[in-house]
Design an enzyme around this catalytic site. Sequence first.
Site: not given
Ligand SMILES: NC(=O)c1ccc[n+]([C@@H]2O[C@H](COP(=O)([O-])OP(=O)(O)OC[C@H]3O[C@@H](n4cnc5c(N)ncnc54)[C@H](O)[C@@H]3O)[C@@H](O)[C@H]2O)c1
Length: 332
Positions: A154, A158
């Site tokens: 991951y 990134k």
């Molecule tokens: N949640 C955290 O604490 C956190 C921290 C740092 C960075 N991030 C980044 O923020 C972003 C969102 O994170 P999150 O926690 O909301 O993730 P999440 O897993 O809750 O949401 C991701 C969404 O992407 C959708 N998805 C997956 N494959 C797909 C595809 N092929 N086409 C369309 N949609 C698709 C999923 O259905 C899901 O709804 C990510 O890039 C993650 O790396 C999150």
Amino acid sequence: MNLASSPAKNVILNKILVIGASGQIGTELTLALRQRYGGEMVIAADLKREADLLKGTGPFLPLDIMDKEILRVQVRRHEIRTIYLLVAMLSAAGEKNPMLAWHLNMQSLIHTLEVAREEGVKKVFWPSSIAVFGSNAPKENCPQEAYSAPSTVYGISKLAGEQWCHYYFYRYGVDVRSIRYPGLISYKTLPGGGTTDYAIEIFHSAIRGETYSCFLKGDKRLPMMYMDDAVRATIELMEAPESAISVRTAYNLAGISFTPIEIAKEIKNLIPEFSVVYEPDFRQAIADSWPESIDDRVATRDWGWKPEFSLKKMTEEMIRHISPGLAVSSKR
Ligand SMILES: NC(=O)c1ccc[n+]([C@@H]2O[C@H](COP(=O)([O-])OP(=O)(O)OC[C@H]3O[C@@H](n4cnc5c(N)ncnc54)[C@H](O)[C@@H]3O)[C@@H](O)[C@H]2O)c1
């Protein structure tokens, strides 16, 4: 959320596409964007079904970002000029399937950047993460430019993604902006398989009256942020004038750093009978490789970033909003 009451004059209102809108961040970000720019201006898209919280607030598109041509068709059809790309496989889930995580995380970004370049999309937001920092980076107040050798696929995706954003800005002029989010904590949505998920699960257990089994050691300090702050930061960054943006990889962003023991203590102030046991698993090694706190002075200097939520304020909000009927067991 204390955003300026209306978008600044430099913000041109064009159609926005949020991809991954049914996820943890996507749901709350889409709601905030719709409140600010109007429901019809913000199209939510996801591979999975529309999140319940989004229903009735604006248009929803089923979309698989792995199909670049479908993305192009939708961008043309809806005259999209801004994309927020939130699709990723997160840190803990990614370690169970490294090649799939690499494929999804990279292709979703490359497809978005390519379609943005080819179809004249003006702005792209794509989140990075504190997971770009490996054990070689300073643990305290980790600087913007710390050397990185991430310990997870991951984090590798990134770090590579940040370089692609930088490349597309300087090579093609695509205005891509990014933030290295810390662990994000919210009451509206459940976490999606990250190493900081404990900081949400712990509230659900406390409200259900369960003992929480924490998958990290009690003294493991990690950078975290309440979702309101993260959503506000994202919108503030995207509304900042282009001339203010000096970082074209991703900005460091800090909120609050705490340990499981410290958050459990805050919860016990409000729910005295709450208890936690510590049973670290494979996620402890991931957490050990990350910084404990983040230096975000560049974001403050460039676009005025300032967090609003302390650990105490966040704990009060979480407990006020998670009703016993909605709390999910961490033993699920
Ligand atoms: N949640 C955290 O604490 C956190 C921290 C740092 C960075 N991030 C980044 O923020 C972003 C969102 O994170 P999150 O926690 O909301 O993730 P999440 O897993 O809750 O949401 C991701 C969404 O992407 C959708 N998805 C997956 N494959 C797909 C595809 N092929 N086409 C369309 N949609 C698709 C999923 O259905 C899901 O709804 C990510 O890039 C993650 O790396 C999150």
